[in-house]
Design an enzyme around this catalytic site. Structure first.
Site, PDB file in Angstrom:
ATOM      1  N   ASP A  32       0.851  -1.188   0.000  1.00 34.82           N
ATOM      2  CA  ASP A  32       0.000   0.000   0.000  1.00 34.82           C
ATOM      3  C   ASP A  32       0.887   1.238   0.000  1.00 34.82           C
ATOM      4  O   ASP A  32       1.519   1.566   1.007  1.00 34.82           O
ATOM      5  CB  ASP A  32      -0.923   0.000   1.221  1.00 34.82           C
ATOM      6  N   TYR A  37       3.744   9.651   0.425  1.00 36.05           N
ATOM      7  CA  TYR A  37       4.601   9.003   1.413  1.00 36.05           C
ATOM      8  C   TYR A  37       6.080   9.284   1.147  1.00 36.05           C
ATOM      9  O   TYR A  37       6.933   8.951   1.981  1.00 36.05           O
ATOM     10  CB  TYR A  37       4.363   7.493   1.435  1.00 36.05           C
ATOM     11  N   LYS A  67      -1.785   6.118  -4.653  1.00 31.85           N
ATOM     12  CA  LYS A  67      -2.825   7.121  -4.443  1.00 31.85           C
ATOM     13  C   LYS A  67      -2.468   8.438  -5.121  1.00 31.85           C
ATOM     14  O   LYS A  67      -1.312   8.870  -5.093  1.00 31.85           O
ATOM     15  CB  LYS A  67      -3.037   7.356  -2.940  1.00 31.85           C
ATOM     16  N   HIS A 100      -6.554  10.078  -2.866  1.00 32.58           N
ATOM     17  CA  HIS A 100      -6.057  10.004  -1.494  1.00 32.58           C
ATOM     18  C   HIS A 100      -6.954  10.723  -0.489  1.00 32.58           C
ATOM     19  O   HIS A 100      -7.267  10.180   0.568  1.00 32.58           O
ATOM     20  CB  HIS A 100      -4.641  10.580  -1.434  1.00 32.58           C
ATOM     21  N   ASN A 159     -10.441   7.961   2.312  1.00 33.16           N
ATOM     22  CA  ASN A 159     -10.878   9.054   3.190  1.00 33.16           C
ATOM     23  C   ASN A 159     -12.117   9.789   2.675  1.00 33.16           C
ATOM     24  O   ASN A 159     -12.303  10.973   2.977  1.00 33.16           O
ATOM     25  CB  ASN A 159      -9.732  10.065   3.380  1.00 33.16           C
ATOM     26  N   PRO A 265      10.985  -6.962  11.343  1.00 31.78           N
ATOM     27  CA  PRO A 265      10.767  -8.249  10.687  1.00 31.78           C
ATOM     28  C   PRO A 265       9.889  -9.213  11.487  1.00 31.78           C
ATOM     29  O   PRO A 265       9.049  -9.917  10.917  1.00 31.78           O
ATOM     30  CB  PRO A 265      12.191  -8.795  10.522  1.00 31.78           C
ATOM     31  N   ALA A 266      10.059  -9.248  12.808  1.00 33.86           N
ATOM     32  CA  ALA A 266       9.248 -10.154  13.624  1.00 33.86           C
ATOM     33  C   ALA A 266       7.774  -9.780  13.549  1.00 33.86           C
ATOM     34  O   ALA A 266       6.896 -10.659  13.509  1.00 33.86           O
ATOM     35  CB  ALA A 266       9.729 -10.129  15.071  1.00 33.86           C
ATOM     36  N   ARG A 267       7.482  -8.485  13.530  1.00 31.22           N
ATOM     37  CA  ARG A 267       6.098  -8.025  13.426  1.00 31.22           C
ATOM     38  C   ARG A 267       5.520  -8.329  12.041  1.00 31.22           C
ATOM     39  O   ARG A 267       4.331  -8.585  11.892  1.00 31.22           O
ATOM     40  CB  ARG A 267       6.017  -6.528  13.700  1.00 31.22           C
ATOM     41  N   ASN A 271       2.086 -10.191  12.009  1.00 31.63           N
ATOM     42  CA  ASN A 271       0.884  -9.525  11.493  1.00 31.63           C
ATOM     43  C   ASN A 271       0.202 -10.297  10.372  1.00 31.63           C
ATOM     44  O   ASN A 271      -0.999 -10.134  10.142  1.00 31.63           O
ATOM     45  CB  ASN A 271       1.229  -8.113  10.999  1.00 31.63           C
TER      46      ASN A 271
END
Length: 315
Positions: A32, A37, A67, A100, A159, A265-267, A271
């Site tokens: 995404d 960004y 976006k 966006h 949005n 990386p662990a998340r 997730n």
């Protein structure tokens, strides 16, 4: 569209490429992104690294969302804005291209500043946002042309509220495929989700874990984390999973797709590992019952705080 997407908002520019490559290596197949960004070129580099290292075979293994930023809403600016995104990402199409924000701002030439951000002229004596009078119909018509040309395979909104979607549906040729909005147990938005489902619009929740990304921005306090809620921790303990996994599972079971973000990386692994358990009806109810209408990403608040312009879009 994969039901889980890797959010690229606030990824630091100098580490974005490795972070994106690591996410793809961890199994994420939906990225995404957004021009605003300020890291799409680095995301593109991360995709190239992922292919080079054998995490995926080609770009076609990914679903990429981007976006259209606020300064490019006029018909003549939509195509060039998408072209810049495609060049930065290193692809000849995106799978999904979203408007966006419903906040058209006066055009800023990318040769002057890219991405333009919210302030029209940062060097002005009183820097502020400068809105432009552009209808969603004009912007959408240009998006439809890009979609028909194959440069974006689907188009949608971010949005936007029910009223905006109703108006768009009344006159568009290609209906929005997706609506991306803030969603978490403190902001459940049941009516909006129900309306979109009735119109075959997929709903994607950004900031699905709530306050985390907004503490540093000053629009949330650390104690507002939904992960601290006793109901969340009790359900997590019962299933032997983390509070974050509980919240993400709740989002999926509501029938929405999600775009969480992490640099760890662990998340990344945690997730995406939310398919081995299911929440009971009473657990789903307990999590939905945490709703307090708390919106962390509200232009009606942050535009005035940060950019000196009052710009509500929800009231």
């Amino acid at each position: 569209m994969p039901v889980l997407g890797f959010g690229c908002w606030k990824l630091p520019e100098d580490s974005t490429a490795e972070t994106v490559c690591s996410a793809i290596g961890s199994g994420w197949r939906h990225l995404d992104c957004a021009a605003d960004y300020a890291n799409e070129k680095q995301v593109g580099e991360g995709i190239r690294l992922a292919i080079e290292r054998g995490h995926i075979g080609s770009r076609s293994d990914l679903f990429i969302t981007s976006k259209l930023w606020n300064n490019f809403h006029r018909r003549e600016h939509v195509g060039p804005a998408l072209a810049r995104t495609l060049a930065d990402l290193g692809t000849d199409y995106v799978d999904l291209y979203l408007v966006h924000f419903p906040i058209p701002l006066k055009y800023v030439d990318p040769a002057v500043r890219y991405p333009p951000g919210w302030i029209h002229d940062p060097e002005a004596e009183a820097p502020r946002m400068e809105e432009d009078n552009v209808t969603l119909a004009e912007t959408w018509g240009a998006l439809e042309e890009e979609c028909l040309a194959g440069r974006c395979r689907r188009i949608g909104l971010s949005n936007h509220n029910v009223q905006a979607i109703r108006g768009l549906l009344a006159g568009c040729k290609i209906p929005p495929a997706v609506l991306q909005v803030e969603l978490h147990p403190f902001l459940t938005q049941e009516k909006l989700i129900r309306f979109c489902k009735s119109r075959d619009i997929v709903v994607t929740g950004f900031s699905p874990l709530g306050a985390g990304s907004y503490v540093a921005l000053g629009t949330a306090a650390p104690e507002e984390s939904v992960l601290r809620e006793e109901a969340v921790k009790a359900i997590a303990s019962k299933h032997g999973v983390s509070p974050a996994q509980v919240i993400l599972r709740w989002g999926l079971q509501r029938g929405t797709t999600l775009v969480p973000k992490t640099t760890k990386p662990a998340r990344m692994v945690e997730n995406i590992d939310i398919f081995g358990f299911e929440l009971a009806e009473d657990e789903m109810g307990a999590l939905s019952g945490l709703n307090k209408g708390r919106r962390f990403n509200d232009p009606g608040v942050f535009c005035e705080l940060a950019f000196g312009s009052f710009c509500p879009i929800y009231e």
